[in-house]
Design an enzyme around this catalytic site. Structure first.
Site, PDB file in Angstrom:
ATOM      1  N   CYS A 186       0.733  -1.326   0.039  1.00 37.87           N
ATOM      2  CA  CYS A 186      -0.104  -0.033  -0.147  1.00 37.87           C
ATOM      3  C   CYS A 186       0.908   1.340  -0.007  1.00 37.87           C
ATOM      4  O   CYS A 186       0.657   2.097  -0.769  1.00 37.87           O
ATOM      5  CB  CYS A 186      -0.817   0.128   1.094  1.00 37.87           C
ATOM      6  SG  CYS A 186      -1.937  -1.547   1.076  1.00 37.87           S
ATOM      7  N   HIS A 187       1.845   1.461   0.881  1.00 40.31           N
ATOM      8  CA  HIS A 187       2.701   2.735   0.934  1.00 40.31           C
ATOM      9  C   HIS A 187       4.153   2.504   1.140  1.00 40.31           C
ATOM     10  O   HIS A 187       4.891   3.260   1.683  1.00 40.31           O
ATOM     11  CB  HIS A 187       2.148   3.611   2.143  1.00 40.31           C
ATOM     12  CG  HIS A 187       0.815   4.000   2.001  1.00 40.31           C
ATOM     13  ND1 HIS A 187      -0.518   3.177   2.685  1.00 40.31           N
ATOM     14  CD2 HIS A 187       0.046   4.897   1.435  1.00 40.31           C
ATOM     15  CE1 HIS A 187      -1.720   3.809   2.451  1.00 40.31           C
ATOM     16  NE2 HIS A 187      -1.151   4.814   1.563  1.00 40.31           N
ATOM     17  N   GLY A 188       4.525   1.118   0.804  1.00 44.30           N
ATOM     18  CA  GLY A 188       6.002   0.962   0.730  1.00 44.30           C
ATOM     19  C   GLY A 188       6.734   0.676   1.889  1.00 44.30           C
ATOM     20  O   GLY A 188       7.957   0.551   2.132  1.00 44.30           O
TER      21      GLY A 188
END
Length: 194
Positions: A157-159
């Protein structure tokens, strides 16, 4: 007291006793479902019940997922190389000693496992926004930093990146390490929620 009055008194007592008995049965019939409604449902009991997994077929480097209380629990059997690499990334971690993270006291070590075991047991839920991180055990993955990547988890999703002890790297959106649930191991049987 006349004979008629004696019969009426006996009849009255019989009627009172039978009315009381029927009332008690009625109250019990109504109260039983009411009291049972206070107990958790079978689904709720199952959701909180311990989950067991036989680890005998789990190969070195392999991960399996079990469900506990509606959350995915990652079970990873780490190789010797994976275990050795845990110390290599400590300077890059946000909370290497897991002081701000959730885990049982018996997992407050650099492997974040009971008895420094090669088996990692952690919740598979990113501490940023609750996505499920992907298992990325390959060393040197180009998309994860090349030679500095020694295996771990990547949140799609956001790394956010985690090592193979579920510890989050510095500078990631995720604020804490992956939580470690209560668990026990008896022989080859691992029980989450014990």
């Amino acid at each position: 007291m006349s004979h008629a009055e004696g019969v009426d008194v006996k009849r009255r007592r019989v009627l009172i006793a039978s009315t009381a008995a029927m009332s008690a049965v009625g109250v019990a019939a109504i109260a039983t479902p009411f009291v049972r409604s206070w107990y958790p449902s079978a689904k709720a009991e199952a959701a909180g019940a311990p989950v067991s997994q036989d680890l005998s077929k789990l190969e070195a480097g392999q991960m399996i997922v079990v469900k506990y209380r509606g959350k995915p629990i990652f079970l990873v059997k780490r190789t010797k190389e994976m275990m050795d690499n845990l110390s290599k990334v400590e300077s890059s971690l946000a909370d290497p000693k897991s002081e701000a993270s959730l885990q049982p006291d018996y997992c407050k070590n650099n492997t974040r496992s009971k008895d420094n075991s090669e088996v990692l047991v952690c919740e598979g839920v990113c501490t940023h926004l609750g996505c499920a991180p992907n298992y990325r055990p390959e060393v040197g993955a180009a998309d994860l930093g090349g030679s500095s990547w020694v295996g771990g988890f990547l949140c799609p999703c956001h790394g956010s990146k985690y090592d193979l002890a579920g510890r989050v790297f510095k500078g990631q959106p995720a604020p804490r390490n992956l939580p470690i649930p209560e668990y026990s191991i008896s022989g080859t049987i691992l029980t989450v929620g014990a």
